[in-house]
Design an enzyme around this catalytic site. Structure first.
Site, PDB file in Angstrom:
ATOM      1  N   ARG A 182      53.956  37.928  39.214  1.00 27.09           N
ATOM      2  CA  ARG A 182      54.770  38.160  40.387  1.00 27.09           C
ATOM      3  C   ARG A 182      54.295  39.387  41.178  1.00 27.09           C
ATOM      4  NH1 ARG A 182      60.081  36.133  40.855  1.00 27.09           N
ATOM      5  NH2 ARG A 182      59.721  34.984  38.943  1.00 27.09           N
ATOM      6  N   THR A 183      54.039  40.467  40.482  1.00 26.05           N
ATOM      7  CA  THR A 183      53.558  41.679  41.140  1.00 26.05           C
ATOM      8  C   THR A 183      52.187  41.416  41.768  1.00 26.05           C
ATOM      9  OG1 THR A 183      54.738  43.028  39.532  1.00 26.05           O
ATOM     10  CG2 THR A 183      53.010  44.118  40.788  1.00 26.05           C
ATOM     11  N   LYS A 186      32.762  43.098  25.852  1.00 24.58           N
ATOM     12  CA  LYS A 186      31.444  43.532  25.393  1.00 24.58           C
ATOM     13  C   LYS A 186      31.447  44.993  24.968  1.00 24.58           C
ATOM     14  CE  LYS A 186      28.842  40.279  28.310  1.00 24.58           C
ATOM     15  NZ  LYS A 186      28.177  40.149  29.615  1.00 24.58           N
ATOM     16  N   ARG A 208      47.153  47.421  37.070  1.00 19.76           N
ATOM     17  CA  ARG A 208      48.237  47.272  36.104  1.00 19.76           C
ATOM     18  C   ARG A 208      47.647  47.380  34.717  1.00 19.76           C
ATOM     19  NH1 ARG A 208      53.751  45.216  36.658  1.00 19.76           N
ATOM     20  NH2 ARG A 208      54.477  44.737  34.584  1.00 19.76           N
ATOM     21  N   HIS A 262      56.302  52.250  37.608  1.00 15.26           N
ATOM     22  CA  HIS A 262      56.071  51.038  38.389  1.00 15.26           C
ATOM     23  C   HIS A 262      56.564  51.353  39.803  1.00 15.26           C
ATOM     24  CE1 HIS A 262      55.376  47.062  39.517  1.00 15.26           C
ATOM     25  NE2 HIS A 262      56.335  46.429  38.919  1.00 15.26           N
TER      26      HIS A 262
END
Lengths: 329, 329, 329
Positions: A38-39, A67, A88, A116
């Site tokens: 959603r964000t 890796k 995020r 946030h």
């Protein structure tokens, strides 16, 4: 606080006068080390609305990390390909680290349980739009107030405006932590039931109680059931009560509220697009890299990016307190 | 039928005169609750060809659904971020549900075994383009006619034009269901072999026989092998036979047919882009929300979205019959 | 070689004078049958920088392949939806196959251990930019020279310019294969230690030694540790040594080198965007399909696309040698 208001002003401006060419030929990178559909989609929509383009890097597909590449190197790379980044991460301070090493503006789209900020800004924008003000409000937070990062941040933000009063309404095991209460200077009440105070509320901020927090499914049902609202609540509330929710919801707000003028949670989600447009628009014009104030012992927060990436003990001054430059703890 | 023809006209117009700015600054959301790479990429290409942008939400990455959010809430959210939606779902009537709750136009990109209207439209566009008409044609459908949604829909669509005759050619266990035959008013034949009729066919519509439909691998091989064609078929067919296939193919059409003028299956796939451009272009200009005609008992179709989301028993009138508003059954 | 130089010239032109509308309304397809996030994102960024759009098809999501569709059909389909294609595949010759069947230009973004031409071009562009020339250079390759496709290709490319000397520096079990050495006409040395020659080097090209190549974790640590560099190396090197690395790195270059003018590996990664812009820009203007020279016995390379797709034994003439048209072996 001046920053907050200038973002809200810009968001309002962009809602009323869209600028579909403002960031033409610019590229946003969405770097999501943990999923938040959603964000992410809200950021993509915001960038498109300003005429820009988007490159997505998701944790699952990030083969260079697999890796053995450091997060810092991955961020550096994405910074070379794009003009602005939304990040995020489950590690606190990752966005701060990115803004330290990259030459492009970086937006924190949520780091672990820490911050946030774009969610808080869209909550404020919604309240401002619905109530015409951010002060002298009676606000009830209901649901999971213990783990809800959204609630903690919004409470702190509302504390910057005068005359607000907050009601924290939750089962005892889900109540607001005392370190949050201790940080607030506004008036507040801690309650278990919402019925008695609803007649005074301007804002009802609902949150989702997550089944994962409970050991016992029966306990969850009993607990969650008590904090579910439907159209009946309008009989005991102020007529112009506005109901917010960060979404997704899973039963705490009945769909029979959706078409009432009191339900603003979908409008709130849409506001997220305007607010994210505003943030990107402002950052592309005026962007300064953060600088730490000194180096000392390593931050002790086990979730801090400085632990995972071996970044040393950089600190900064936050309102007179010496905090970790990355996670601000 | 007027709708069908106006879409085909628009598709032809866009094929001949591309409009790369028609949907500039508009955002398409592709909401695919089940995978269909080809259909999705065709929609994305179509939106790009009109100057628009795309936000993708795939079932696998849809974390809000995993958190227990309803399909309706997920759709509402995507509707807030975008201007037009293409939706694919295993639940019948999902696109109808979306168009009921969203303020933006919604396109059904396939819902379960129920409908896949954009496929039918691109099939019709291809026939029109290759034959110059949609009536007075002899059409052979070959392969899996039992489960093939594509075949059912195209047969019904061809029934709306006069003088068409259809040959359903399949092994007995894969033949066209009788309820489809009962719904047709055109002339048809049900056959097991294609060789004898090929000399009269204008269109040969091949489909894939799926191994998953068979309990026994040997049965599958024997059955599928009988309905595989190669260049030899052109010796017994009309010289201007046109061969269509919804693709992907897995052996039912030999590659030695690919470079013949009779093979139009790749051209057919490309036509999908023009047809989807046409649909989006027309819907962005003129879009009305569907309205149900009444509420009665709940639809009994276990695959209907009204069962999964608890949407009540809305019905509508379809050619004098009372059918479920969502799945139209 | 004329081709190489014209690409490098075009890249320089685009770095200095961006053309954000050059490929407006054009669509790039990235078809990645194996993951390579970095290469893919670099192509996407390059296409965006030229004003174009991108459709991604990743191996994991390619459901038509899962349904049994051939690679050739999948490529044909993507060619219908887009205007230019970048393709990555574990099967050697896949890009060649694509360019044979599609009407749009195709770029090889790496096929198995075979070729990765855009990496070689960005390496050359970086050397040219940093040193002002591609000839008369002393170049050290360090690390995994056995499996490193990057090293093999760059060595061959540097061989086309006069006066270059290469030092292959690696543990014996990771040294450059003799068939590569046999193909080179330039001067070279094969060494185990880098310290003694560092004072003469213009370019130090580091590569990652992969733990997967070793049976024993201890062996790996001992081996990899010997080929890790940090700021100390600048004390024994030429002052204007330039350090390159194809990235990601996992310890072979210490971060304390990152801020020195000698470290150009991040700049090198950014150069990849300019080089890929140049390739796409040139190909969109002038694109010819490759033609094979004859048909003979099937290619014996088990990794060749001609084995997997049953494409027969097409061959071409490469500098007087008859090689497979697809994998060029």
């Amino acid at each position: 606080m001046k920053d907050i208001l200038s973002i809200l002003d810009k968001a309002e401006e962009l809602e009323n006068n869209p600028k579909p060419c403002e960031l033409e030929n610019k590229i946003l990178s969405t770097v999501f080390f943990e999923p938040s559909t959603r964000t992410k989609l809200s950021f993509i929509s915001a960038m498109y609305r300003l005429g820009g383009k988007v490159i997505e890097l998701d944790g699952g597909g990030n083969n260079s990390l697999k890796k053995g590449e450091t997060i810092s190197d991955t961020l550096t790379m994405m910074g070379l390909y794009t003009d602005i980044m939304a990040i995020r991460s489950p590690h606190e301070g990752t966005a701060k680290r990115a803004s330290e090493i990259l030459d492009i503006p970086v937006i924190n789209a949520g780091d672990g349980a820490n911050q946030h900020p774009t969610q808080t800004l869209l909550d404020l924008y919604t309240i401002q739009k619905e109530k015409g003000r951010l002060d002298n409000l009676e606000i009830a937070f209901v649901g999971d107030l213990k783990y809800g990062r959204t609630v903690h941040s919004l409470a702190k933000a509302l504390d910057k405006f005068s005359g607000n009063k907050i009601y924290f309404i939750a089962p005892p095991e889900m109540q607001i932590p005392s370190y949050i209460l201790d940080s607030l200077s506004l008036e507040y009440e801690v309650l278990e039931d919402y019925e008695t105070v609803m007649k005074d509320m301007d804002i009802l901020y609902m949150t989702r109680i997550q089944e994962e927090r409970f050991d016992d499914a029966e306990d969850f049902k009993k607990c969650a059931g008590k904090y579910q609202i439907d159209k009946e609540i309008l009989k005991i509330s102020k007529p112009d009560l506005k109901i917010l929710h960060p979404l997704p919801r899973v039963g705490e707000i009945h769909t029979n509220l959706d078409s009432t003028p009191n339900a603003v949670y979908f409008s709130q989600a849409k506001n997220g697009v305007f607010v994210r447009q505003a943030i990107m628009s402002l950052l592309m014009k005026d962007h300064t890299k953060p600088v730490y104030d000194g180096v000392d012992k390593r931050c002790k927060n086990p979730k801090c990016i400085s632990q995972i990436e071996d970044l040393g003990g950089k600190w900064m001054d936050l309102k007179g307190k010496k905090v970790c430059f990355y996670c601000e703890k």
